[in-house]
Write a protein that holds these residues in place. Structure first.
Motif, PDB file in Angstrom:
ATOM      1  N   LEU A 280       0.810  -1.217   0.000  1.00 45.50           N
ATOM      2  CA  LEU A 280       0.000   0.000   0.000  1.00 45.50           C
ATOM      3  C   LEU A 280       0.844   1.267   0.000  1.00 45.50           C
ATOM      4  N   ALA A 281       1.994   1.245   0.670  1.00 45.24           N
ATOM      5  CA  ALA A 281       2.883   2.418   0.725  1.00 45.24           C
ATOM      6  C   ALA A 281       4.304   1.923   0.923  1.00 45.24           C
ATOM      7  N   GLY A 282       5.262   2.709   0.435  1.00 47.49           N
ATOM      8  CA  GLY A 282       6.665   2.335   0.596  1.00 47.49           C
ATOM      9  C   GLY A 282       6.995   1.070  -0.164  1.00 47.49           C
ATOM     10  N   THR A 283       7.765   0.197   0.464  1.00 47.97           N
ATOM     11  CA  THR A 283       8.162  -1.073  -0.145  1.00 47.97           C
ATOM     12  C   THR A 283       8.047  -2.185   0.889  1.00 47.97           C
ATOM     13  N   ALA A 284       8.066  -3.386   0.404  1.00 49.48           N
ATOM     14  CA  ALA A 284       8.151  -4.577   1.260  1.00 49.48           C
ATOM     15  C   ALA A 284       9.203  -5.486   0.642  1.00 49.48           C
ATOM     16  N   ALA A 285       9.941  -6.185   1.492  1.00 48.13           N
ATOM     17  CA  ALA A 285      10.925  -7.155   1.008  1.00 48.13           C
ATOM     18  C   ALA A 285      10.328  -8.545   1.198  1.00 48.13           C
ATOM     19  N   VAL A 286      10.446  -9.382   0.180  1.00 48.77           N
ATOM     20  CA  VAL A 286       9.895 -10.737   0.220  1.00 48.77           C
ATOM     21  C   VAL A 286      11.040 -11.735   0.136  1.00 48.77           C
ATOM     22  N   ALA A 287      11.086 -12.654   1.108  1.00 51.86           N
ATOM     23  CA  ALA A 287      12.057 -13.749   1.072  1.00 51.86           C
ATOM     24  C   ALA A 287      11.257 -15.052   1.088  1.00 51.86           C
TER      25      ALA A 287
END
Length: 155
Positions: A97-104
């Motif tokens: 929804l906002a910014g970023t997310a890191a997926v592992a």
């Protein structure tokens, strides 16, 4: 009434069934011969001649797929933090929804996912076939991140 006379030559009427006997499935063709008698002809599913063994019956229908109970979760992560989905889920969805997310995935290297992105991982069927996602998923946010993670799994 004017017209032409004659006969229409063609193949005799035939019906097909897939039947089973002691050896499994085979094809039975029911045809009417020239005298009108019903004549069965058996063949393998590949079309080779076949002789039925034991009792001939309709084949068992496959069991209806299980209708498993599913449990769903929806988690929101705002700012720094991690949402972890253990291995064995039926589906996992991320919406940034906002910014970023890191997926592992499965302990692998994290990949940054930008705002406005929606990703979904899932299997076609669970229940009797036992399909599940084999890896764990870790979604990590930093300051300014806002994302949703939803998942389903059989209970």
């Amino acid at each position: 009434m004017a017209g032409t006379g004659g006969s229409v030559a063609g193949r005799p009427d035939a019906e097909y069934d897939v039947l089973c006997d002691d050896n499994g499935a085979f094809l039975r063709r029911w045809a009417l011969d020239d005298t009108g008698a019903l004549v069965p002809e058996d063949a393998t599913l590949d079309g080779a001649d076949y002789t039925a063994v034991g009792t001939v019956r309709r084949c068992e229908q496959p069991a209806a797929p299980a209708n498993p109970q599913l449990d769903g979760t929806l988690q929101r992560q705002t700012g720094a933090g991690t949402v972890t989905i253990p291995a064995g889920a039926r589906s996992v969805t991320l919406v940034v929804l906002a910014g970023t997310a890191a997926v592992a995935i499965g302990g692998g290297a994290p990949v940054t996912v930008p705002v406005g992105t929606s990703l979904t991982w899932g299997v076609d069927r669970g229940g009797d076939t036992g399909e599940t996602l084999q890896d764990a998923y870790a979604f990590t946010g930093v300051a300014g991140s806002d994302f949703l993670v939803s998942s389903t799994r059989e209970v």
